[in-house]
Design a protein around this motif. Structure first.
Motif, PDB file in Angstrom:
ATOM      1  N   LYS A 128      17.172  -2.135  -7.907  1.00 18.84           N
ATOM      2  CA  LYS A 128      17.393  -2.066  -6.461  1.00 18.84           C
ATOM      3  C   LYS A 128      18.051  -3.343  -5.949  1.00 18.84           C
ATOM      4  O   LYS A 128      18.935  -3.298  -5.089  1.00 18.84           O
ATOM      5  N   ALA A 129      17.631  -4.487  -6.487  1.00 16.05           N
ATOM      6  CA  ALA A 129      18.235  -5.757  -6.084  1.00 16.05           C
ATOM      7  C   ALA A 129      19.717  -5.795  -6.462  1.00 16.05           C
ATOM      8  O   ALA A 129      20.553  -6.292  -5.693  1.00 16.05           O
ATOM      9  N   ASP A 130      20.072  -5.261  -7.642  1.00 20.94           N
ATOM     10  CA  ASP A 130      21.476  -5.196  -8.057  1.00 20.94           C
ATOM     11  C   ASP A 130      22.281  -4.295  -7.118  1.00 20.94           C
ATOM     12  O   ASP A 130      23.420  -4.616  -6.753  1.00 20.94           O
ATOM     13  N   GLU A 140      16.603 -12.049   0.091  1.00 24.39           N
ATOM     14  CA  GLU A 140      16.273 -13.389  -0.389  1.00 24.39           C
ATOM     15  C   GLU A 140      15.163 -13.326  -1.430  1.00 24.39           C
ATOM     16  O   GLU A 140      14.180 -12.581  -1.285  1.00 24.39           O
ATOM     17  N   GLU A 141      15.325 -14.086  -2.500  1.00 26.77           N
ATOM     18  CA  GLU A 141      14.345 -14.099  -3.579  1.00 26.77           C
ATOM     19  C   GLU A 141      12.987 -14.579  -3.073  1.00 26.77           C
ATOM     20  O   GLU A 141      12.896 -15.411  -2.167  1.00 26.77           O
ATOM     21  N   ALA A 142      11.952 -14.033  -3.681  1.00 27.49           N
ATOM     22  CA  ALA A 142      10.588 -14.414  -3.292  1.00 27.49           C
ATOM     23  C   ALA A 142      10.284 -15.832  -3.776  1.00 27.49           C
ATOM     24  O   ALA A 142      10.743 -16.250  -4.846  1.00 27.49           O
ATOM     25  N   LYS A 143       9.517 -16.542  -2.992  1.00 30.55           N
ATOM     26  CA  LYS A 143       9.095 -17.878  -3.395  1.00 30.55           C
ATOM     27  C   LYS A 143       8.058 -17.760  -4.518  1.00 30.55           C
ATOM     28  O   LYS A 143       7.227 -16.861  -4.508  1.00 30.55           O
ATOM     29  N   SER A 180       1.025 -12.976  -2.032  1.00 28.72           N
ATOM     30  CA  SER A 180       1.612 -12.634  -0.731  1.00 28.72           C
ATOM     31  C   SER A 180       3.138 -12.649  -0.773  1.00 28.72           C
ATOM     32  O   SER A 180       3.797 -11.764  -0.219  1.00 28.72           O
ATOM     33  N   ALA A 181       3.714 -13.649  -1.444  1.00 25.99           N
ATOM     34  CA  ALA A 181       5.176 -13.738  -1.543  1.00 25.99           C
ATOM     35  C   ALA A 181       5.741 -12.561  -2.334  1.00 25.99           C
ATOM     36  O   ALA A 181       6.765 -11.977  -1.957  1.00 25.99           O
ATOM     37  N   ALA A 182       5.076 -12.198  -3.427  1.00 20.59           N
ATOM     38  CA  ALA A 182       5.545 -11.059  -4.229  1.00 20.59           C
ATOM     39  C   ALA A 182       5.448  -9.755  -3.450  1.00 20.59           C
ATOM     40  O   ALA A 182       6.343  -8.904  -3.524  1.00 20.59           O
ATOM     41  N   TRP A 183       4.376  -9.593  -2.699  1.00 17.22           N
ATOM     42  CA  TRP A 183       4.195  -8.380  -1.895  1.00 17.22           C
ATOM     43  C   TRP A 183       5.258  -8.285  -0.799  1.00 17.22           C
ATOM     44  O   TRP A 183       5.821  -7.222  -0.549  1.00 17.22           O
ATOM     45  N   THR A 184       5.546  -9.415  -0.146  1.00 19.81           N
ATOM     46  CA  THR A 184       6.563  -9.429   0.914  1.00 19.81           C
ATOM     47  C   THR A 184       7.950  -9.125   0.351  1.00 19.81           C
ATOM     48  O   THR A 184       8.725  -8.374   0.950  1.00 19.81           O
ATOM     49  N   TYR A 185       8.258  -9.690  -0.816  1.00 26.29           N
ATOM     50  CA  TYR A 185       9.565  -9.439  -1.446  1.00 26.29           C
ATOM     51  C   TYR A 185       9.723  -7.965  -1.811  1.00 26.29           C
ATOM     52  O   TYR A 185      10.773  -7.360  -1.586  1.00 26.29           O
ATOM     53  N   ASP A 186       8.673  -7.382  -2.364  1.00 25.96           N
ATOM     54  CA  ASP A 186       8.727  -5.965  -2.720  1.00 25.96           C
ATOM     55  C   ASP A 186       8.924  -5.098  -1.479  1.00 25.96           C
ATOM     56  O   ASP A 186       9.695  -4.124  -1.501  1.00 25.96           O
ATOM     57  N   LYS A 187       8.258  -5.434  -0.410  1.00 26.03           N
ATOM     58  CA  LYS A 187       8.388  -4.684   0.844  1.00 26.03           C
ATOM     59  C   LYS A 187       9.809  -4.801   1.402  1.00 26.03           C
ATOM     60  O   LYS A 187      10.399  -3.803   1.857  1.00 26.03           O
ATOM     61  N   ASP A 188      10.389  -6.015   1.371  1.00 23.80           N
ATOM     62  CA  ASP A 188      11.755  -6.231   1.874  1.00 23.80           C
ATOM     63  C   ASP A 188      12.777  -5.469   1.024  1.00 23.80           C
ATOM     64  O   ASP A 188      13.734  -4.895   1.554  1.00 23.80           O
ATOM     65  N   ILE A 189      12.585  -5.463  -0.296  1.00 26.24           N
ATOM     66  CA  ILE A 189      13.486  -4.740  -1.197  1.00 26.24           C
ATOM     67  C   ILE A 189      13.472  -3.250  -0.874  1.00 26.24           C
ATOM     68  O   ILE A 189      14.523  -2.597  -0.791  1.00 26.24           O
ATOM     69  N   LYS A 190      12.292  -2.681  -0.709  1.00 27.79           N
ATOM     70  CA  LYS A 190      12.181  -1.251  -0.425  1.00 27.79           C
ATOM     71  C   LYS A 190      12.832  -0.897   0.908  1.00 27.79           C
ATOM     72  O   LYS A 190      13.540   0.115   1.015  1.00 27.79           O
TER      73      LYS A 190
END
Length: 205
Positions: A128-130, A140-143, A180-190
């Motif tokens: 999805k990121a690609d 933006e990449e997750a911290k 929290s950062a991983a969860w936020t990144y996954d949510k933004d990607i979706k």
């Protein structure tokens, strides 16, 4: 009857126009070549974005089936030891051994299932990121907090080993920023991928 057959001779080629002759074998070859050319052309017509979206759809449709591993793992980790505790006298060495062995096997199966699911999830997320990168809509990449994650995991293990519950709470707090950062990144990607997919479908119509 034999004379008539001799006069007929072998089958004659099909005459279309003037001197143009099409042999039956040539017709089959031309049809096959046309089909191959059409399929290759349709594949070449896909843009990089369409190929990336198709890869995401393929990965999502081929989700690994881990329900069986989870079910057996929970049964071996919880149900079987409880059954042994209720039915078998755990004061005997064999009873305690089977309880521990069953629980360990259950944990291993659950870890295997979780590993498969996590690997599939990361692959889909990367695809999805690609697709977002090709659509000029990158997220933006997750911290990452590798030090906190390492210390937090070590603290939780220490709390379990020394049986100190408050220490385990400290370990969980240390892991919170990374989770929290991983969860936020996954949510933004979706969310971003859903927008790109919707825009692509509207464009196709």
């Amino acid at each position: 009857m034999g004379e008539e057959t001799e006069h007929l001779g072998p089958p004659q080629p099909v005459v279309i126009q003037g001197n143009a002759i099409i042999e039956p074998t040539e017709v089959g070859q031309e049809s096959s070549a046309t089909t191959t050319s059409t399929s290759s052309t349709s594949a070449q017509d896909m843009s990089p974005v369409e190929e990336a979206l198709a890869r995401v759809r393929f990965l999502e449709e081929n989700k690994p089936n881990t329900a069986g591993l989870y079910t057996v793992g929970v049964l071996l980790m919880v149900v079987v030891p409880l059954f042994l505790l209720l039915v078998v006298d755990v004061l005997f060495t064999d009873g305690a051994f089977f309880c521990c062995f069953s629980a360990v096997v259950g944990v291993v199966l659950i870890l295997v299932a979780e590993s498969k699911h996590s690997g599939w999830k990361k692959t889909v997320q990367s695809a999805k990121a690609d697709a977002l990168q090709m659509s000029n809509a990158p997220v933006e990449e997750a911290k990452k907090y590798p030090a906190l994650n390492t210390v937090g995991g070590a603290v939780i293990l220490a709390s379990l080993f020394f049986e100190i519950p408050p220490l385990g709470i400290v370990g969980i707090l240390l892991l919170t920023p990374g989770v929290s950062a991983a969860w936020t990144y996954d949510k933004d990607i979706k969310r971003a991928f859903a927008q790109v997919l919707e825009a692509h479908e509207k464009k196709g119509k």
